[in-house]
Motif scaffolding. Structure first.
Motif, PDB file in Angstrom:
ATOM      1  N   UNK A 297     -40.485  -1.496   8.687  1.00 31.41           N
ATOM      2  CA  UNK A 297     -40.366  -0.513   7.620  1.00 31.41           C
ATOM      3  C   UNK A 297     -41.306  -0.799   6.463  1.00 31.41           C
ATOM      4  N   UNK A 298     -41.392  -2.051   6.045  1.00 30.36           N
ATOM      5  CA  UNK A 298     -42.296  -2.412   4.955  1.00 30.36           C
ATOM      6  C   UNK A 298     -43.750  -2.199   5.372  1.00 30.36           C
ATOM      7  N   UNK A 299     -44.091  -2.568   6.613  1.00 31.60           N
ATOM      8  CA  UNK A 299     -45.463  -2.384   7.093  1.00 31.60           C
ATOM      9  C   UNK A 299     -45.831  -0.903   7.133  1.00 31.60           C
ATOM     10  N   UNK A 300     -44.905  -0.054   7.557  1.00 29.79           N
ATOM     11  CA  UNK A 300     -45.172   1.385   7.583  1.00 29.79           C
ATOM     12  C   UNK A 300     -45.390   1.929   6.174  1.00 29.79           C
ATOM     13  N   UNK A 301     -44.628   1.425   5.204  1.00 25.15           N
ATOM     14  CA  UNK A 301     -44.827   1.848   3.822  1.00 25.15           C
ATOM     15  C   UNK A 301     -46.190   1.426   3.299  1.00 25.15           C
ATOM     16  N   UNK A 302     -46.613   0.217   3.657  1.00 22.43           N
ATOM     17  CA  UNK A 302     -47.929  -0.266   3.252  1.00 22.43           C
ATOM     18  C   UNK A 302     -49.035   0.579   3.884  1.00 22.43           C
ATOM     19  N   UNK A 303     -48.874   0.886   5.147  1.00 19.08           N
ATOM     20  CA  UNK A 303     -49.857   1.715   5.867  1.00 19.08           C
ATOM     21  C   UNK A 303     -49.938   3.105   5.245  1.00 19.08           C
ATOM     22  N   UNK A 304     -48.791   3.684   4.911  1.00 22.62           N
ATOM     23  CA  UNK A 304     -48.759   5.005   4.272  1.00 22.62           C
ATOM     24  C   UNK A 304     -49.492   4.976   2.938  1.00 22.62           C
ATOM     25  N   UNK A 305     -49.245   3.960   2.120  1.00 19.23           N
ATOM     26  CA  UNK A 305     -49.921   3.866   0.821  1.00 19.23           C
ATOM     27  C   UNK A 305     -51.429   3.751   1.009  1.00 19.23           C
ATOM     28  N   UNK A 306     -51.853   3.081   2.067  1.00 23.52           N
ATOM     29  CA  UNK A 306     -53.275   2.857   2.320  1.00 23.52           C
ATOM     30  C   UNK A 306     -54.018   4.167   2.584  1.00 23.52           C
ATOM     31  N   UNK A 307     -53.470   5.008   3.457  1.00 27.51           N
ATOM     32  CA  UNK A 307     -54.236   6.193   3.839  1.00 27.51           C
ATOM     33  C   UNK A 307     -53.822   7.467   3.112  1.00 27.51           C
TER      34      UNK A 307
ATOM     35  N   UNK B 175     -33.254  -1.932   8.348  1.00 30.10           N
ATOM     36  CA  UNK B 175     -33.272  -3.305   7.870  1.00 30.10           C
ATOM     37  C   UNK B 175     -32.344  -3.524   6.704  1.00 30.10           C
ATOM     38  N   UNK B 176     -32.452  -2.673   5.677  1.00 30.92           N
ATOM     39  CA  UNK B 176     -31.565  -2.776   4.517  1.00 30.92           C
ATOM     40  C   UNK B 176     -30.102  -2.866   4.949  1.00 30.92           C
ATOM     41  N   UNK B 177     -29.680  -1.844   5.705  1.00 31.30           N
ATOM     42  CA  UNK B 177     -28.265  -1.728   6.061  1.00 31.30           C
ATOM     43  C   UNK B 177     -27.883  -2.768   7.102  1.00 31.30           C
ATOM     44  N   UNK B 178     -28.857  -3.165   7.941  1.00 35.39           N
ATOM     45  CA  UNK B 178     -28.551  -4.161   8.966  1.00 35.39           C
ATOM     46  C   UNK B 178     -28.108  -5.491   8.396  1.00 35.39           C
ATOM     47  N   UNK B 179     -28.586  -5.823   7.199  1.00 34.05           N
ATOM     48  CA  UNK B 179     -28.148  -7.082   6.588  1.00 34.05           C
ATOM     49  C   UNK B 179     -26.675  -7.035   6.193  1.00 34.05           C
TER      50      UNK B 179
ATOM     51  N   UNK C 202     -46.241   9.274   8.664  1.00 40.52           N
ATOM     52  CA  UNK C 202     -45.700   7.951   8.390  1.00 40.52           C
ATOM     53  C   UNK C 202     -44.343   7.994   7.730  1.00 40.52           C
ATOM     54  N   UNK C 203     -44.105   9.036   6.915  1.00 45.94           N
ATOM     55  CA  UNK C 203     -42.822   9.143   6.218  1.00 45.94           C
ATOM     56  C   UNK C 203     -41.730   9.694   7.117  1.00 45.94           C
ATOM     57  N   UNK C 204     -42.077  10.116   8.327  1.00 42.99           N
ATOM     58  CA  UNK C 204     -41.039  10.498   9.293  1.00 42.99           C
ATOM     59  C   UNK C 204     -40.329   9.250   9.808  1.00 42.99           C
ATOM     60  N   UNK C 205     -41.076   8.157   9.957  1.00 41.90           N
ATOM     61  CA  UNK C 205     -40.539   6.942  10.571  1.00 41.90           C
ATOM     62  C   UNK C 205     -40.196   5.871   9.535  1.00 41.90           C
ATOM     63  N   UNK C 206     -40.963   5.810   8.445  1.00 41.55           N
ATOM     64  CA  UNK C 206     -40.817   4.720   7.475  1.00 41.55           C
ATOM     65  C   UNK C 206     -39.404   4.586   6.900  1.00 41.55           C
ATOM     66  N   UNK C 207     -38.785   5.635   6.316  1.00 42.52           N
ATOM     67  CA  UNK C 207     -37.444   5.443   5.728  1.00 42.52           C
ATOM     68  C   UNK C 207     -36.378   5.010   6.736  1.00 42.52           C
TER      69      UNK C 207
END
Length: 653
Positions: A211-221, A169-173, A158-163
């Motif tokens: 990105x936020x959803x991937x971080x949430x998923x990573x924290x879950x498992x 998103x961060x930089x896209x704004x 998950x941390x391969x894709x999450x950051x």
């Protein structure tokens, strides 16, 4: 070299627009493309160093190890402060290159101003990296023969894709921010400006959602506690620009369609990107402790804070100078889509302020030697009512007309939906164990959003008099993307309600042969045995899961000890499902031989949280594909086009 080009990109195009020099204006696009090419080369160089274990680089030596699988060695590029900063500036350059290549329909002078502003942002981050956080610093001649290893928490797919998705998103704004500042520089913020900025903002929002959803998923498992959101300060740092960005998307819609909320939209663009920079400051300043934080160097935090002050202060000063030119000339009635979108914006900004206050107030208390603790109950007490009201406004905004809507027509649309939503919500709430009244109210709100949008889709599709399916095909992608995003939010909220009120958790002491009964399932502890991984040693448990005497799954949770640093990590076992998850985590060995602390969960609806986020992001992607964003000439709204004036009036075209 990229820093030099960023300086030229910031100066030459603006000088060209000021002096009317076509030659200088035309340098913006090639400079942006060349900067992206150079930073791509830097990313490849750092990836090469990680892949081939070049421990003469301090960053590689501190965040990698020769025993790590190659995939984790490459993801270690953004596993620490210096590499993640390189990822940030590379993403910024990539967004700049995308604007240079895909904005052919935008006037050249506007593109030049946008890219110049992005060049200014690039100067700040490239300077930060080169002078305080260089990932290419050497440690010669005395370099280690092997690396110190990557944080085991980050050795995960998950941390391969999450950051990267989060940074997209961060930089896209920064693109929306740059369009806003470019419009202020030009003294021209008309509906066409909003149409140019809107797709870029939507793409950034969709990437940040994933990105936020991937971080949430990573924290879950990965963390072994079964949760999917901490209200951790660094998690909050990503949620704040998402909330502000959501408000910005809706405000841009009003600015594009009605030429209203122009000043408000510019402020939202500045606020959203400033919150992205604030997140960078929180992660890299050392003022907070988190599994997500990268650096603990106050000097680095000071640099980012100064840069944040320059970006926000400079843009707000320019806004103050240009504000008199942003007065609205159009108006709208109280019962109109503009009113509901304004309410949407106010709710989202209130939620942003709640998170900002809850995140910064403890930090301010620490600076004053005061112990202040703000935990999940604070956020939940604000977010639950705000979310319910927001979901109510979603449907009202969709079914209402621009500018004004007749009260009798509005009542005819709304009144049939209310009992349907109540029945649907109560039906969903009749689950084993019952649902508390607040959860039931939330499920009614979920049914309200889904039924309201389905009703609107059917009405608009049938208005084409070509059949339901053909009519849906004729609806604009922008409209269909909006419906998907709103229904994705409803799905996410439904998942939160189900897992919050109906999950079953048991912490049990087990030896091989014991059985735990959770959620109608029998979890039998079969045995535990040692296992060797590439860079860790593990104790691997085997659990047979059955229901009504029929075997359902075999689950293998692990307790891992990483050889280099000696860190002990929990690797949970999951049996995922669309309706519910089964979840087993090994705790610590107990005093009796063979006895272990075991945590077992039955978690209904938890997958809906991440599925809802994915549907929201897909809705954003579909909206961006709308054909009006690919045309030079302004097109009228097509989502509610109808063959007769009477039908058009009813639909609010």
């Amino acid at each position: 070299m990229a820093l030099v080009l960023a300086v030229l990109q910031a100066v030459l195009p603006l000088l060209g627009t000021w002096r009317g020099s076509t030659a200088l204006v035309s340098t913006a696009r090639p400079l942006a493309l060349m900067q992206c090419l150079l930073l791509t080369g830097a990313m490849i160089a750092l990836g090469y160093a990680f892949y081939f274990n070049d421990f003469t680089l301090a960053y590689v030596a501190n965040h990698s190890n020769s025993a790590m699988p190659w995939g984790y060695r490459l993801s270690a590029i953004w596993g620490g402060h210096e590499g993640s900063l390189l990822l940030w500036v590379w993403m910024l350059a990539a967004w700049g290159a995308a604007v240079a290549l895909l904005s052919r329909s935008v006037p050249t002078e506007m593109v030049a101003r946008v890219l110049a502003v992005m060049g200014m942002v690039g100067i700040g981050f490239l300077s930060f990296m080169l002078f305080t956080s260089n990932p290419f610093d050497r440690i010669l001649p005395w370099f280690p023969l092997d690396g110190a290893d990557l944080n085991p928490l980050l050795q995960d797919p998950g941390l391969i894709v999450h950051p990267p998705m989060l940074y997209m998103g961060y930089v896209g704004f920064s693109v929306a921010f740059s369009f806003a500042v470019a419009g202020l520089l030009a003294g021209k913020l008309d509906p066409v400006w909003a149409r140019w900025a809107r797709p870029w903002t939507t793409i950034a929002w969709a990437c940040l959602t994933i990105g936020i959803a991937l971080g949430s998923w990573w924290a879950y498992y990965e963390l072994g506690w079964g949760g999917w959101w901490f209200w951790d300060p660094v998690e909050n740092a990503s949620l704040m620009p998402w909330l502000a960005g959501t408000a910005l998307i809706h405000s841009l819609a009003v600015a594009e369609k009605r030429n209203l909320f122009r000043a408000w939209t510019v402020l939202l663009a500045i606020l959203t990107f400033s919150l992205s920079l604030l997140g960078t400051f929180l992660v890299r300043s050392g003022i907070l402790t988190s599994v997500h934080a990268f650096a603990n160097d106050p000097e680095r935090g000071t640099f980012v804070l100064i840069f944040l002050a320059l970006v926000a202060g400079g843009s707000l000063t320019l806004f103050a100078i240009r504000a008199p030119k942003l007065k609205n000339t159009a108006g709208f009635r109280l019962l109109s889509r503009e009113t509901f979108l304004l309410g949407n914006n106010l709710l989202l900004l209130t939620a942003t302020f709640v998170v900002l206050l809850g995140t910064l107030f403890p930090l301010i208390g620490d600076a004053l030697n005061l112990r202040i603790s703000i935990s999940a109950p604070y956020f939940n007490k604000f977010f639950v009512p705000l979310t319910l009201v927001l979901m109510a406004l979603l449907v009202l905004g969709v079914i209402s007309n621009w500018k004004s809507h007749r009260a009798d027509q509005f009542r005819r649309r709304v009144l049939p939906l209310i009992p349907a939503a109540i029945v649907g919500g109560l039906f969903a709430a009749w689950l084993p164990g019952g649902t508390p009244w607040l959860g039931t109210l939330g499920l009614i709100a979920v049914a309200w959003v889904v039924i309201g949008h389905l009703d609107d889709v059917v009405r608009k599709a049938l208005a084409f008099r070509a059949g339901l399916l053909r009519g849906i095909g004729r609806l604009s992608n922008g409209y269909k993307g909006m419906v998907l995003a709103h229904c994705g939010l409803a799905l996410l909220v439904a998942g939160v309600i189900l897992v919050s009120h109906h999950e079953i958790e048991r912490d049990v002491r087990m030896v091989p042969g014991d059985t735990a009964h959770v959620g109608g399932y029998d979890f039998t502890f079969v045995d535990i045995s040692p296992r060797q991984g590439p860079n860790y040693d593990a104790m691997r448990g085997t659990f047979e899961v059955s229901r009504n005497g029929r075997r359902v799954a075999t689950m293998h949770p692990e307790k891992r000890t990483y050889r280099v640093g000696g860190q002990v990590m929990t690797q949970v076992a999951l049996r995922p499902g669309l309706i519910h998850d089964l979840y087993v985590a090994l705790g610590e060995p107990l005093d009796m031989p063979g006895a272990w602390a075991v945590r077992v969960y039955y978690k209904p609806g938890v997958r809906w949280i991440w599925l809802g986020a994915l549907v929201m992001a897909l809705g954003g992607a579909l909206a961006v594909s709308d054909k009006r964003y690919r045309s030079r000439r302004r097109q009228e709204e097509t989502e509610t086009a109808a063959p007769s004036a009477a039908v058009a009036t009813e639909m609010g075209a």
